[in-house]
Every structure is written in C-alpha cells, then in structure tokens.
Design a protein around this motif. Structure first.
Motif, mmCIF file in Angstrom:
data_model
loop_
_atom_site.group_PDB
_atom_site.id
_atom_site.type_symbol
_atom_site.label_atom_id
_atom_site.label_comp_id
_atom_site.label_asym_id
_atom_site.label_seq_id
_atom_site.Cartn_x
_atom_site.Cartn_y
_atom_site.Cartn_z
ATOM 1 N N PRO A 25 36.153 34.901 44.021
ATOM 2 C CA PRO A 25 34.807 34.825 44.509
ATOM 3 C C PRO A 25 35.048 34.442 46.116
ATOM 4 C CG PRO A 25 35.007 33.303 42.603
ATOM 5 C CD PRO A 25 36.267 33.936 42.922
ATOM 6 N N ALA A 26 36.233 33.974 46.610
ATOM 7 C CA ALA A 26 36.368 33.669 48.141
ATOM 8 C C ALA A 26 36.440 35.033 48.534
ATOM 9 C CB ALA A 26 37.382 32.920 48.363
ATOM 10 N N LEU A 27 37.356 35.982 48.105
ATOM 11 C CA LEU A 27 37.404 37.146 48.709
ATOM 12 C C LEU A 27 36.081 38.042 48.822
ATOM 13 C CD1 LEU A 27 40.989 38.318 47.183
ATOM 14 C CD2 LEU A 27 40.646 37.453 49.455
ATOM 15 N N MET A 28 35.350 37.942 47.515
ATOM 16 C CA MET A 28 34.171 38.727 47.518
ATOM 17 C C MET A 28 33.106 38.211 48.731
ATOM 18 S SD MET A 28 33.477 39.120 43.588
ATOM 19 C CE MET A 28 32.171 40.127 43.620
ATOM 20 N N SER A 29 33.310 36.912 49.033
ATOM 21 C CA SER A 29 32.402 36.373 50.120
ATOM 22 C C SER A 29 32.872 36.734 51.237
ATOM 23 C CB SER A 29 32.483 34.829 49.907
ATOM 24 O OG SER A 29 32.151 34.361 48.629
ATOM 25 N N ILE A 30 34.105 37.177 51.533
ATOM 26 C CA ILE A 30 34.329 37.416 52.848
ATOM 27 C C ILE A 30 34.330 39.019 53.165
ATOM 28 C CG2 ILE A 30 35.543 35.615 53.534
ATOM 29 C CD1 ILE A 30 38.441 37.060 52.838
ATOM 30 N N GLY A 31 33.658 39.649 52.011
ATOM 31 C CA GLY A 31 33.562 41.251 52.257
ATOM 32 C C GLY A 31 33.994 41.987 51.410
ATOM 33 N N VAL A 32 35.166 41.476 50.682
ATOM 34 C CA VAL A 32 35.719 42.461 50.000
ATOM 35 C C VAL A 32 35.179 42.787 48.421
ATOM 36 C CG1 VAL A 32 38.400 42.489 48.364
ATOM 37 C CG2 VAL A 32 38.023 41.376 50.601
ATOM 38 N N LYS A 33 35.280 44.237 48.239
ATOM 39 C CA LYS A 33 34.619 44.509 46.869
ATOM 40 C C LYS A 33 35.125 43.859 45.797
ATOM 41 C CE LYS A 33 31.407 47.515 48.456
ATOM 42 N NZ LYS A 33 29.931 47.028 48.117
ATOM 43 N N GLY A 34 34.304 43.514 44.749
ATOM 44 C CA GLY A 34 34.791 42.906 43.606
ATOM 45 C C GLY A 34 35.973 43.627 42.787
ATOM 46 N N ILE A 35 35.967 44.733 42.720
ATOM 47 C CA ILE A 35 37.308 45.573 42.053
ATOM 48 C C ILE A 35 38.416 45.287 42.911
ATOM 49 C CG2 ILE A 35 36.680 47.831 43.065
ATOM 50 C CD1 ILE A 35 37.383 48.866 40.405
ATOM 51 N N MET A 36 38.220 45.230 44.120
ATOM 52 C CA MET A 36 39.356 45.234 45.160
ATOM 53 C C MET A 36 39.982 43.831 44.995
ATOM 54 S SD MET A 36 40.855 46.874 47.611
ATOM 55 C CE MET A 36 42.093 46.866 48.845
ATOM 56 N N ALA A 37 39.106 42.670 45.022
ATOM 57 C CA ALA A 37 39.706 41.387 44.909
ATOM 58 C C ALA A 37 40.115 41.001 43.594
ATOM 59 C CB ALA A 37 38.070 40.429 44.974
ATOM 60 N N VAL A 38 39.674 41.599 42.436
ATOM 61 C CA VAL A 38 40.373 41.642 41.013
ATOM 62 C C VAL A 38 41.554 42.070 41.142
ATOM 63 C CG1 VAL A 38 40.337 42.533 38.856
ATOM 64 C CG2 VAL A 38 38.292 41.713 39.809
ATOM 65 N N GLY A 39 41.754 43.337 41.952
ATOM 66 C CA GLY A 39 43.361 44.006 41.755
ATOM 67 C C GLY A 39 44.211 43.215 42.611
ATOM 68 N N THR A 40 43.698 42.476 43.784
ATOM 69 C CA THR A 40 44.487 41.974 44.773
ATOM 70 C C THR A 40 44.909 40.520 44.249
ATOM 71 O OG1 THR A 40 43.375 42.849 46.728
ATOM 72 C CG2 THR A 40 44.512 41.104 47.045
ATOM 73 N N ASP A 41 43.921 40.082 43.450
ATOM 74 C CA ASP A 41 44.328 38.722 42.940
ATOM 75 C C ASP A 41 45.494 38.839 41.686
ATOM 76 O OD1 ASP A 41 44.414 35.969 42.093
ATOM 77 O OD2 ASP A 41 42.238 36.051 41.317
ATOM 78 N N GLN A 42 45.222 40.074 40.920
ATOM 79 C CA GLN A 42 46.295 40.212 39.848
ATOM 80 C C GLN A 42 47.657 40.465 40.500
ATOM 81 O OE1 GLN A 42 45.147 42.889 36.607
ATOM 82 N NE2 GLN A 42 45.033 40.927 35.579
ATOM 83 N N PHE A 43 47.670 41.178 41.484
ATOM 84 C CA PHE A 43 48.901 41.534 42.090
ATOM 85 C C PHE A 43 49.668 40.352 42.669
ATOM 86 C CE2 PHE A 43 51.975 43.113 45.109
ATOM 87 C CZ PHE A 43 52.388 44.116 44.659
ATOM 88 N N HIS A 44 48.834 39.347 43.248
ATOM 89 C CA HIS A 44 49.455 38.163 43.992
ATOM 90 C C HIS A 44 50.085 37.559 42.805
ATOM 91 C CE1 HIS A 44 47.264 34.397 43.088
ATOM 92 N NE2 HIS A 44 48.311 33.960 43.868
ATOM 93 N N LEU A 45 49.428 37.425 41.621
ATOM 94 C CA LEU A 45 49.829 36.525 40.397
ATOM 95 C C LEU A 45 51.204 37.137 39.818
ATOM 96 C CD1 LEU A 45 46.812 35.816 38.510
ATOM 97 C CD2 LEU A 45 48.049 34.189 39.483
ATOM 98 N N PHE A 46 51.320 38.608 39.983
ATOM 99 C CA PHE A 46 52.286 39.323 39.148
ATOM 100 C C PHE A 46 53.426 39.048 40.188
ATOM 101 C CE2 PHE A 46 54.658 43.423 39.818
ATOM 102 C CZ PHE A 46 55.567 43.196 38.814
ATOM 103 N N ALA A 47 53.303 39.252 41.486
ATOM 104 C CA ALA A 47 54.364 38.868 42.522
ATOM 105 C C ALA A 47 55.046 37.265 42.127
ATOM 106 C CB ALA A 47 54.023 39.058 44.067
#
Length: 439
Positions: free
Chosen positions: A112-134
């Motif tokens: 929700p925070a990433l989407m609130s600053i303008g990141v598209k939802g699908i981009m926020a989901v993918g980015t969040d997952q990659f940070h958890l993977f790392a």
C-alpha cells in the motif's frame, strides 16, 4: 440480529487467525534481520548477487529488451533517482519499525505504501516479493540453521507453491494487460479485505485488553496434533511422505496431495499480494498437516526462498515488474527498523502497542479503500468526477502516512530515549555476572 452476530463472530475469528499468521511472519523477519546484521562482512558478499542482478536487468530494460521482457507495457523506470532510493529506505524503516514493535502486520504496509507514492500495484507486488527473496536468501546462506528439513515435504510443498505462484502471477499480469487501473483496483480490493478484517479485529482486541477482558495468551502447545490433521494422515492415499521420526516412534505419514494443496494456496496468495507466504505456511503445516514446529521452521524458510524467488523472477522480474533499486532500499530500511522496533517493546506497555497496531492496519485499510473509487472510475465501472476521485484518494494517502508516520516517529523517539538506559542496564548485569563468576 442473530445473522449480524454470526457475521461479526466470523469476522473476529478470521481476524484472530490472520493476526496469528502475521505474527509468524514478523518472527521470521526479526530472525532474518538479526542473522544478516550480525554477520556484516558475509552480508556484503551475499548482497552482491541481488544488487548486481537488479542493476543488470534495469540496464537491460533501459537498452530496450523485447516487449515480453520489459517493453512499453511494463511499469519499470530505467533508472532510479536519489529521492526514490531514499524514499524506499524510509518505507522499509517504517515497515520494519511496525513489525518490530507490534510483532505483526508491518509487511502489510509495504505494498500500500508503494502504491500510495505512485507505483503501480503489479510493480509494488513484484518489488515487495523480490525484497523478501533477497532477505530470505541472504539470511539463510549466512545462518545455515534451518531446522530439521524434511526434503520430501519441502519438495511437494514447493511443487504446489510454484504452481500457485504461476496461477497468481498469470492472473495479475492478465488483469494488468487488460487495464492498469483495473489491476490497481484488484490488488487494492484484496488489501481492503485483508486489512479490514485484521484492523477491526485488532481494534476489538485492544478494546477487550483495555477493559481487562483478555486474561492472557493461550498456552496450548502448537505441537499438539489436531483432529483434522489426524484425519488427513489417516486417508489411505498414495504416494505418501514420512516425517517426524525423531518425535513419534516410527514417525508419521501423510499423502502428498494435502501438502501440494497447501503449497498452492501459499504460492497463489504470495503472488497476488506480494508477501512471502511464510505467514500461511506455519499454521497450515502445524495445525492442518500435523507437522512438528521444528520440521515446519526449516520447510518454511525453504518455501519462502523458492516461492518468492520463483514468483518474483519468473512471474514479475522478466516482465519488467520489479524495481530493484527500490527493493534494495526497502531491504536496508526494514533490516534496521525491525531491530529498533523490537527494542522498543521493552519500553512501552502492551496495551499501547495494541492500540497503535489497530491504527496502522486501519490506516492501510482506509488508504486502499479511498484509492478504489478513482481506479474504478478509470475503468468505467462507476461514474465520478476525476476531481472528486483524486480528493478521496488524497485523503486516504494523507491519513495513511500521517498515522504511520506519527507512529514511526514515536517509536524512534522512544528508542533513542531508552536505548542508552537499556545498554547501561545490560552493562551492569554483565559486570555483576562477571564478578559473580570471579568469586
């Protein structure tokens, strides 16, 4: 009236279940941060892999890869500004502080925070997952303590989670290709549902605690096999997997199909929401399948690595839906924030923590529900002026960042005020202990 009570009771039960799940996720976050920050030189070596991978893919997209790798349909900037990177660190710190203090729920504010600053939802989901993977791969490589991993349970579970992540990823991408606004609306609706249940349960829980209605935590052992788990284990289906030979003479066994189904659910939810799925694995394994907590811990870490790795790379990254620079900023921020938040729990009352937990979750709920009208208006599902939709969305954004920001600043103030006192108390205790040993 009876129907209303049943609905409320069902909602509270669901909220209690989801809260328990998010607490397991928070425990994993705290453990990973302790491991990674405790081995700094190894951290730098391991961190090179995701950083170089991310930078390489960002440069490749900037050079103009084919459409199915990135292209004009993706939502991936070819470079990151200093403001983007610093902002992502603050988002990570904010989520880490909430996770550390509350012991639950912090990860739910990232997307929700990433989407609130303008990141598209699908981009926020993918980015969040990659940070958890790392975070998972770094923590596991450094730690190497993964519990008693049952290879065959892990293998069948990952088979299901990879399948579920594929279905979830395909669904998310298909909705986005049809309409980016519809994609944002879909992801926002999922978060409205989840955060609504969590938030209102947390509010009710705080009110009960404040009135003294909650006597204490449950003391039942999580290693107690449930009736449902015993029933699943009794089904005469093949092939089967044996496990927990170190706990029960001869061990237990279960057909592979319930394991695959559990994995599918975890992978699907992880791919849709951008979470790690670990918060679902623990209760499913322990209460649903009857696996011991010791075996579950190792399997959970493995599935987080494979599920988030597979989903973030094959379902999002190669299509241009991961913003690696932001992911690394979130990772750095959350590693520090969760440690600071965990120390604050020793300085504040539990009822205060419960109150802030309810407020932060409800802030995320308000944020996403206020974003829905504008997205649905863009799709054409409702008729609303653009100015009105923008105003509603702005109200939700302001409420979200105001509440979460105030909470984060309060945590930091308490941390810096009390950190010196804690260090002094620990030093005195260590000195006293050394003196006692000397005598």
């Amino acid at each position: 009236m009876g129907m209303f009570r049943r609905v409320v009771g069902g909602g509270l039960a669901a909220g209690e279940f989801l809260t328990a799940l998010s607490r397991k996720q928070a425990q994993w976050e705290l453990e990973m941060s302790r491991v990674i920050l405790g081995r700094r030189w190894k951290l730098l070596l391991v961190a090179l892999f995701p950083v170089l991978l991310g930078l390489g893919m960002e440069m490749a997209v900037a050079a103009g890869l084919p459409e199915h790798i990135g292209g004009h349909k993706a939502y991936m900037p070819s470079f990151a500004t200093t403001e983007m990177f610093i902002g992502s660190i603050f988002v990570g710190i904010m989520a880490g502080l909430i996770t550390g203090v509350i012991g639950a729920g912090g990860g739910y504010v990232l997307t929700p925070a990433l989407m609130s600053i303008g990141v598209k939802g699908i981009m926020a989901v993918g980015t969040d997952q990659f940070h958890l993977f790392a975070k998972a791969i770094m923590g596991t490589v450094i730690h190497r303590k993964m519990g008693n991993v049952n290879f065959w349970i892990a293998a069948w579970f990952v088979l299901g989670s990879v399948t579920g992540a594929s279905v979830g990823g395909v669904l998310n991408r298909a909705i986005y290709q049809k309409s980016p606004a519809l994609s944002d609306a879909f992801i926002s609706a999922v978060y409205v549902f989840m955060l609504g249940i969590l938030g209102f349960y947390a509010l009710a829980d705080w009110m009960r605690t404040r009135k003294g209605a909650v006597a204490g935590a449950r003391t039942s052992s999580v290693d107690t096999t449930t009736n449902f788990a015993r029933w699943l284990q009794s089904l005469p289906l093949k092939p089967r997997v044996k496990f927990d030979e170190h706990i029960v003479p001869g061990g237990r066994s279960i057909a592979v199909y319930p394991i695959i189904i559990c994995g599918f659910i975890v992978g699907f939810v992880a791919a849709i929401m951008g979470v790690g799925g670990g918060f679902l694995t623990f209760p499913m394994m322990v209460y649903g399948l009857g696996v011991s907590t010791f075996t579950t811990v190792g399997t959970d870490i493995l599935q987080i690595i494979f599920t988030t790795g597979y989903s973030s790379i094959t379902q999002y990254a190669i299509y241009g839906y991961v913003f690696y620079t932001v992911a690394m900023g979130m990772l750095l921020g959350s590693l520090v924030g969760v440690q600071m938040g965990a120390l604050v729990t020793r300085m504040v009352k539990g009822v205060t923590i419960r109150a802030f937990y309810a407020l932060t979750i409800l802030a995320g709920f308000v944020n996403r529900i206020c974003a829905l009208p504008g997205k649905l208006n863009e799709v054409g599902w409702i008729n609303m002026s653009k100015a009105t939709a923008t105003l509603i969305n702005s109200v939700g954004t302001v409420i979200f960042f105001a509440l979460v920001g105030i909470f984060s600043l309060w945590i930091l103030a308490v941390f810096f005020k009390g950190a010196s006192k804690i260090r002094e108390a620990e030093r005195q205790a260590l000195t006293a202990g050394s003196a006692g040993v000397g005598h």
